[in-house]
Design a protein around this motif. Structure first.
Motif, PDB file in Angstrom:
ATOM      1  N   LEU A   1      35.972  51.036  46.145  1.00  0.00           N
ATOM      2  CA  LEU A   1      36.224  50.092  45.058  1.00  0.00           C
ATOM      3  C   LEU A   1      37.726  49.909  44.897  1.00  0.00           C
ATOM      4  O   LEU A   1      38.481  50.889  44.925  1.00  0.00           O
ATOM      5  CB  LEU A   1      35.600  50.613  43.761  1.00  0.00           C
ATOM      6  CG  LEU A   1      35.608  49.662  42.555  1.00  0.00           C
ATOM      7  CD1 LEU A   1      34.723  48.457  42.812  1.00  0.00           C
ATOM      8  CD2 LEU A   1      35.143  50.391  41.295  1.00  0.00           C
ATOM      9  N   LEU A   2      38.148  48.662  44.690  1.00  0.00           N
ATOM     10  CA  LEU A   2      39.570  48.373  44.593  1.00  0.00           C
ATOM     11  C   LEU A   2      39.804  47.071  43.837  1.00  0.00           C
ATOM     12  O   LEU A   2      38.856  46.343  43.519  1.00  0.00           O
ATOM     13  CB  LEU A   2      40.204  48.289  45.982  1.00  0.00           C
ATOM     14  CG  LEU A   2      39.628  47.222  46.941  1.00  0.00           C
ATOM     15  CD1 LEU A   2      40.726  46.724  47.876  1.00  0.00           C
ATOM     16  CD2 LEU A   2      38.472  47.819  47.762  1.00  0.00           C
ATOM     17  N   ASN A   3      41.052  46.776  43.567  1.00  0.00           N
ATOM     18  CA  ASN A   3      41.448  45.551  42.866  1.00  0.00           C
ATOM     19  C   ASN A   3      40.968  44.322  43.642  1.00  0.00           C
ATOM     20  O   ASN A   3      41.133  44.237  44.856  1.00  0.00           O
ATOM     21  CB  ASN A   3      42.981  45.533  42.742  1.00  0.00           C
ATOM     22  CG  ASN A   3      43.462  44.453  41.798  1.00  0.00           C
ATOM     23  OD1 ASN A   3      43.065  43.307  41.893  1.00  0.00           O
ATOM     24  ND2 ASN A   3      44.356  44.839  40.902  1.00  0.00           N
ATOM     25  N   ALA A   4      40.376  43.377  42.903  1.00  0.00           N
ATOM     26  CA  ALA A   4      39.862  42.160  43.544  1.00  0.00           C
ATOM     27  C   ALA A   4      40.986  41.323  44.152  1.00  0.00           C
ATOM     28  O   ALA A   4      40.741  40.513  45.059  1.00  0.00           O
ATOM     29  CB  ALA A   4      39.087  41.323  42.526  1.00  0.00           C
ATOM     30  N   GLN A   5      42.210  41.508  43.677  1.00  0.00           N
ATOM     31  CA  GLN A   5      43.354  40.756  44.200  1.00  0.00           C
ATOM     32  C   GLN A   5      44.290  41.661  45.008  1.00  0.00           C
ATOM     33  O   GLN A   5      45.499  41.431  45.049  1.00  0.00           O
ATOM     34  CB  GLN A   5      44.130  40.128  43.025  1.00  0.00           C
ATOM     35  CG  GLN A   5      43.306  39.240  42.115  1.00  0.00           C
ATOM     36  CD  GLN A   5      42.694  38.069  42.862  1.00  0.00           C
ATOM     37  OE1 GLN A   5      43.335  37.494  43.753  1.00  0.00           O
ATOM     38  NE2 GLN A   5      41.464  37.724  42.524  1.00  0.00           N
TER      39      GLN A   5
ATOM     40  N   ALA B   1      38.227  43.186  37.093  1.00  0.00           N
ATOM     41  CA  ALA B   1      38.428  42.355  38.285  1.00  0.00           C
ATOM     42  C   ALA B   1      38.561  43.247  39.517  1.00  0.00           C
ATOM     43  O   ALA B   1      39.660  43.529  39.998  1.00  0.00           O
ATOM     44  CB  ALA B   1      39.667  41.485  38.105  1.00  0.00           C
ATOM     45  N   LEU B   2      37.415  43.695  40.019  1.00  0.00           N
ATOM     46  CA  LEU B   2      37.377  44.630  41.135  1.00  0.00           C
ATOM     47  C   LEU B   2      36.475  44.104  42.240  1.00  0.00           C
ATOM     48  O   LEU B   2      35.612  43.254  42.007  1.00  0.00           O
ATOM     49  CB  LEU B   2      36.884  45.998  40.657  1.00  0.00           C
ATOM     50  CG  LEU B   2      37.666  46.649  39.507  1.00  0.00           C
ATOM     51  CD1 LEU B   2      36.960  47.912  39.030  1.00  0.00           C
ATOM     52  CD2 LEU B   2      39.100  46.950  39.928  1.00  0.00           C
ATOM     53  N   GLN B   3      36.641  44.644  43.430  1.00  0.00           N
ATOM     54  CA  GLN B   3      35.787  44.282  44.557  1.00  0.00           C
ATOM     55  C   GLN B   3      35.294  45.534  45.263  1.00  0.00           C
ATOM     56  O   GLN B   3      35.923  46.594  45.221  1.00  0.00           O
ATOM     57  CB  GLN B   3      36.540  43.397  45.552  1.00  0.00           C
ATOM     58  CG  GLN B   3      37.725  44.076  46.217  1.00  0.00           C
ATOM     59  CD  GLN B   3      38.341  43.255  47.331  1.00  0.00           C
ATOM     60  OE1 GLN B   3      37.619  42.702  48.173  1.00  0.00           O
ATOM     61  NE2 GLN B   3      39.672  43.164  47.353  1.00  0.00           N
ATOM     62  N   ILE B   4      34.137  45.398  45.930  1.00  0.00           N
ATOM     63  CA  ILE B   4      33.532  46.490  46.680  1.00  0.00           C
ATOM     64  C   ILE B   4      33.711  46.233  48.168  1.00  0.00           C
ATOM     65  O   ILE B   4      33.486  45.115  48.643  1.00  0.00           O
ATOM     66  CB  ILE B   4      32.038  46.617  46.354  1.00  0.00           C
ATOM     67  CG1 ILE B   4      31.846  47.024  44.898  1.00  0.00           C
ATOM     68  CG2 ILE B   4      31.352  47.618  47.285  1.00  0.00           C
ATOM     69  CD1 ILE B   4      30.400  47.014  44.444  1.00  0.00           C
ATOM     70  N   CYS B   5      34.121  47.257  48.902  1.00  0.00           N
ATOM     71  CA  CYS B   5      34.215  47.186  50.362  1.00  0.00           C
ATOM     72  C   CYS B   5      33.401  48.323  50.972  1.00  0.00           C
ATOM     73  O   CYS B   5      33.292  49.401  50.383  1.00  0.00           O
ATOM     74  CB  CYS B   5      35.661  47.305  50.829  1.00  0.00           C
ATOM     75  SG  CYS B   5      36.696  45.868  50.476  1.00  0.00           S
TER      76      CYS B   5
END
Length: 308
Positions: free
Chosen positions: A172-176, A255-259
Motif C-alpha cells: 500500500l502506498l500513496n496514490a500519487q 488517497a492510496l493505491q494497492i500494488c
C-alpha cells in the motif's frame, strides 16, 4: 478479618464502570440509596473515600483504581464459574466476554462481531483487548481472555483452533507516488523507504518471507498499529505491506493505491483460538460459535471445535 459481602464487590465494580450512582443502581436493579449504603460500607472497609463527586460523575481515587483490576478479575471468574454450570441463555445474559484482537481485527472484524452479538444477546457485554502475541498463553491460563483471533499459528496443545478466513498480503502506498504507478518491481521495492507494523501486532508472515529470502529494504519507521498507516502514507512516499482486506478499507479513507508484491507470500490463515478447558461451557461455546457465524458465515459447516 470479617467476611466481605460479594454484593459489595459487584456494587463497587458496577459503580466504577458506570461512574454514576444512578446508572449503577439501574444496572444492579436496586435503589440509589442501596448503592450509596454499599459505598459507605466499602469506604469504611478500606478506609478510603474510593469515589468523589465531580461534574462528570463519580471519579475513582487511586485506591479505587488499584482495587478495580483485582475485583473485576475476581468477579469475572465467579461469573464464569457459575455460568459454566448453568444453561446459557444469550437473550437474557448480562455476561461479559473478553476477546483479543489486533487493531486490524478491530477495524475489519469488530463491526460484524458486534452486530451479531447485539442481535442475539442484547445485554451481553464485549470487552476487546489489544492483542499481544507473547501473552496469549498466560491470558488463557488465568482465564482473563475468552478467545483470540489472529493470523499467527499458535502451537499449543491446550488451545482449540478454528481457521475462519484467509488473507493475502499486498503493498500500500500513496496514490500519487512519483516513482510508482500500478506495478512494483523488486528493484523499486528494495530501494524505496518503508513503514513497518510491529510483529507484535500478530501479522508477521511477510516479514518472515523477506528474511527467508534475504530481501533487504530501507525501513524508515516502525509503528505498533495499522491504524496509523493511512495518514502517514497519504502524506509521504513510504511503502508498507499489509493484508488486502484492510488495505482496501484504507484506500476508501485516504488517497492510496494497492500494488502486488514483487515476491510471493503465502496466503495467511486467520484463526480463532480458545482454551480447551472451556469446551464444556455452554456460554463459551455460544461465544465461539457467534464469532464464527459473524466472521465467516459461509464457512460455518461444522462446530467451533471442528479444527484442532
Amino acid at each position: 478479618m470479617r467476611p466481605i459481602d460479594l454484593n459489595l464487590i459487584r456494587t463497587f465494580v458496577t459503580l466504577y464502570e458506570s461512574g454514576s450512582v444512578t446508572l449503577a443502581a439501574h444496572k444492579l436493579n436496586v435503589t440509589q440509596p442501596s448503592v450509596s449504603y454499599s459505598l459507605s460500607r466499602l469506604r469504611e472497609l478500606f478506609d478510603d473515600p474510593l469515589f468523589s463527586r465531580t461534574r462528570d460523575g463519580m471519579a475513582p481515587t487511586f485506591c479505587a483504581t488499584q482495587l478495580y483490576a483485582s475485583f473485576r478479575h475476581a468477579l469475572t471468574q465467579i461469573e464464569h464459574t457459575i455460568g459454566d454450570h448453568q444453561h446459557f441463555d444469550p437473550r437474557h445474559s448480562q455476561r461479559r466476554f473478553r476477546l483479543a484482537l489486533t487493531d486490524l481485527g478491530e477495524t475489519t472484524l469488530l463491526p460484524v462481531i458486534l452486530q451479531r452479538i447485539q442481535t442475539l444477546a442484547p445485554y451481553v457485554e464485549l470487552e476487546v483487548v489489544p492483542l499481544e502475541i507473547e501473552k496469549i498463553n498466560a491470558w488463557f491460563d488465568n482465564k482473563s481472555v475468552d478467545a483470540v483471533v489472529c493470523s499467527r499459528d499458535i502451537m499449543t496443545p491446550s488451545l482449540g483452533k478454528r481457521v475462519i478466513l484467509e488473507e493475502r498480503y499486498v503493498c500500500l502506498l500513496n496514490a500519487q507516488h512519483p516513482r510508482i504507478e500500478k506495478t512494483l518491481d523488486m528493484n523499486t521495492f528494495t530501494h524505496e523507504h518503508h513503514i513497518v507494523v510491529s510483529p507484535s501486532s500478530g501479522h508477521g508472515l511477510a516479514e518472515d518471507v523477506l528474511k527467508k529470502h534475504d530481501i533487504s529494504r530501507k525501513v524508515s519507521v516502525v509503528v505498533p498499529h495499522f491504524s496509523a498507516l493511512p495518514r502517514i502514507l497519504e502524506n509521504s512516499e513510504l511503502l508498507t505491506i499489509l493484508p488486502e482486506q484492510i488495505a482496501r478499507i484504507f484506500t476508501r479513507e485516504a488517497a492510496l493505491q494497492i500494488c502486488e508484491l514483487p515476491f510471493d507470500v503465502p496466503n495467511v490463515e486467520v484463526a480463532l483460538y480458545w482454551p480447551r478447558h472451556a469446551d464444556d461451557s455452554s456460554a463459551q461455546e455460544w461465544f465461539r460459535q457467534t464469532l464464527i457465524e459473524a466472521i465467516a458465515p459461509e464457512h460455518d459447516t461444522q462446530g467451533p471445535s471442528g479444527e484442532i
